[in-house]
Design a protein around this motif. Structure first.
Motif, PDB file in Angstrom:
ATOM      1  N   VAL A 147       0.855  -1.182   0.000  1.00 10.83           N
ATOM      2  CA  VAL A 147       0.000   0.000   0.000  1.00 10.83           C
ATOM      3  C   VAL A 147       0.893   1.235   0.000  1.00 10.83           C
ATOM      4  O   VAL A 147       1.733   1.412   0.885  1.00 10.83           O
ATOM      5  CB  VAL A 147      -0.942  -0.005   1.225  1.00 10.83           C
ATOM      6  N   LEU A 148       0.715   2.080  -1.001  1.00 12.01           N
ATOM      7  CA  LEU A 148       1.507   3.294  -1.128  1.00 12.01           C
ATOM      8  C   LEU A 148       0.925   4.440  -0.306  1.00 12.01           C
ATOM      9  O   LEU A 148       1.659   5.282   0.219  1.00 12.01           O
ATOM     10  CB  LEU A 148       1.604   3.713  -2.596  1.00 12.01           C
ATOM     11  N   LYS A 149      -0.410   4.465  -0.212  1.00 17.90           N
ATOM     12  CA  LYS A 149      -1.068   5.539   0.521  1.00 17.90           C
ATOM     13  C   LYS A 149      -2.413   5.032   1.018  1.00 17.90           C
ATOM     14  O   LYS A 149      -3.191   4.472   0.253  1.00 17.90           O
ATOM     15  CB  LYS A 149      -1.283   6.738  -0.408  1.00 17.90           C
ATOM     16  N   GLU A 150      -2.675   5.228   2.291  1.00 20.82           N
ATOM     17  CA  GLU A 150      -3.970   4.864   2.857  1.00 20.82           C
ATOM     18  C   GLU A 150      -4.901   6.059   2.681  1.00 20.82           C
ATOM     19  O   GLU A 150      -4.764   7.060   3.354  1.00 20.82           O
ATOM     20  CB  GLU A 150      -3.837   4.513   4.332  1.00 20.82           C
ATOM     21  N   VAL A 151      -5.823   5.931   1.752  1.00 22.14           N
ATOM     22  CA  VAL A 151      -6.729   7.019   1.437  1.00 22.14           C
ATOM     23  C   VAL A 151      -7.891   7.057   2.429  1.00 22.14           C
ATOM     24  O   VAL A 151      -8.281   8.112   2.901  1.00 22.14           O
ATOM     25  CB  VAL A 151      -7.246   6.893  -0.015  1.00 22.14           C
ATOM     26  N   LYS A 152      -8.413   5.900   2.770  1.00 26.47           N
ATOM     27  CA  LYS A 152      -9.531   5.799   3.704  1.00 26.47           C
ATOM     28  C   LYS A 152      -9.378   4.497   4.473  1.00 26.47           C
ATOM     29  O   LYS A 152      -9.243   3.437   3.877  1.00 26.47           O
ATOM     30  CB  LYS A 152     -10.845   5.816   2.934  1.00 26.47           C
ATOM     31  N   ASP A 153      -9.384   4.578   5.784  1.00 26.95           N
ATOM     32  CA  ASP A 153      -9.158   3.381   6.588  1.00 26.95           C
ATOM     33  C   ASP A 153     -10.159   3.336   7.743  1.00 26.95           C
ATOM     34  O   ASP A 153     -10.298   4.303   8.487  1.00 26.95           O
ATOM     35  CB  ASP A 153      -7.734   3.394   7.149  1.00 26.95           C
TER      36      ASP A 153
END
Length: 159
Positions: A147-153
């Motif tokens: 995962v390069l970027k967690e946009v929504k978690d």
């Protein structure tokens, strides 16, 4: 036509309590009661009933992964060599005991399972992959996605 979400046994006040607790589970009962416009005693009783009836599955702190040295998030698709209840059960038992695996979901599509894993870094994942993941029972194929970027978690449920 949109489908009404399952909220059997929940009234407007219960739903408002659940929404408020999703935003901040540390809210004081008195503040929660004021927010949902009921007495503190009523709010406490309703919250306990929501817990007892399993509308609330747990209350816990959400830890910042990087702060505890687990900044690398990896999604892993797993294909088993057999699609039998026994092979699924054996895989699930072993994965259930792995502390690195945050989530394990049986899925439809290209994989049998999708795992959510946290490690220190890529090297840490490489060690986990070589020592544990490829030795899981019944595994035929593993596909790894860093995962390069967690946009929504872990967004609150919309109901």
């Amino acid at each position: 036509m949109s489908e009404e979400p399952f909220t059997s046994g929940l009234d407007r006040i219960d739903r408002n309590i659940l929404r408020a607790l999703q935003k901040d589970a540390r809210i004081a009962n008195s503040d929660l009661a004021r927010l949902v416009n009921v007495s503190a005693a009523t709010c406490h009783r309703r919250t306990q009933r929501l817990i007892e009836n399993r509308f609330i599955s747990s209350v816990r702190a959400q830890i910042a992964p990087a702060g505890v040295g687990l900044g690398t998030l990896v999604m892993v698709g797993v294909v088993l060599d057999r699609s039998t209840p026994e092979s699924f059960a054996e895989f699930e038992k072993v994965v259930g005991g792995m502390k690195e695996v945050l989530d394990c979901n049986l899925v439809a599509g290209d994989f049998d399972y999708l795992l959510k894993i946290r490690t220190r870094d890529m090297e840490g994942f490489n060690v986990l992959h070589g020592k544990k993941l490829i030795t899981l029972p019944g595994v035929r194929q593993i596909r790894t996605f860093f995962v390069l970027k967690e946009v929504k978690d872990n967004a609150p449920l919309a109901f």
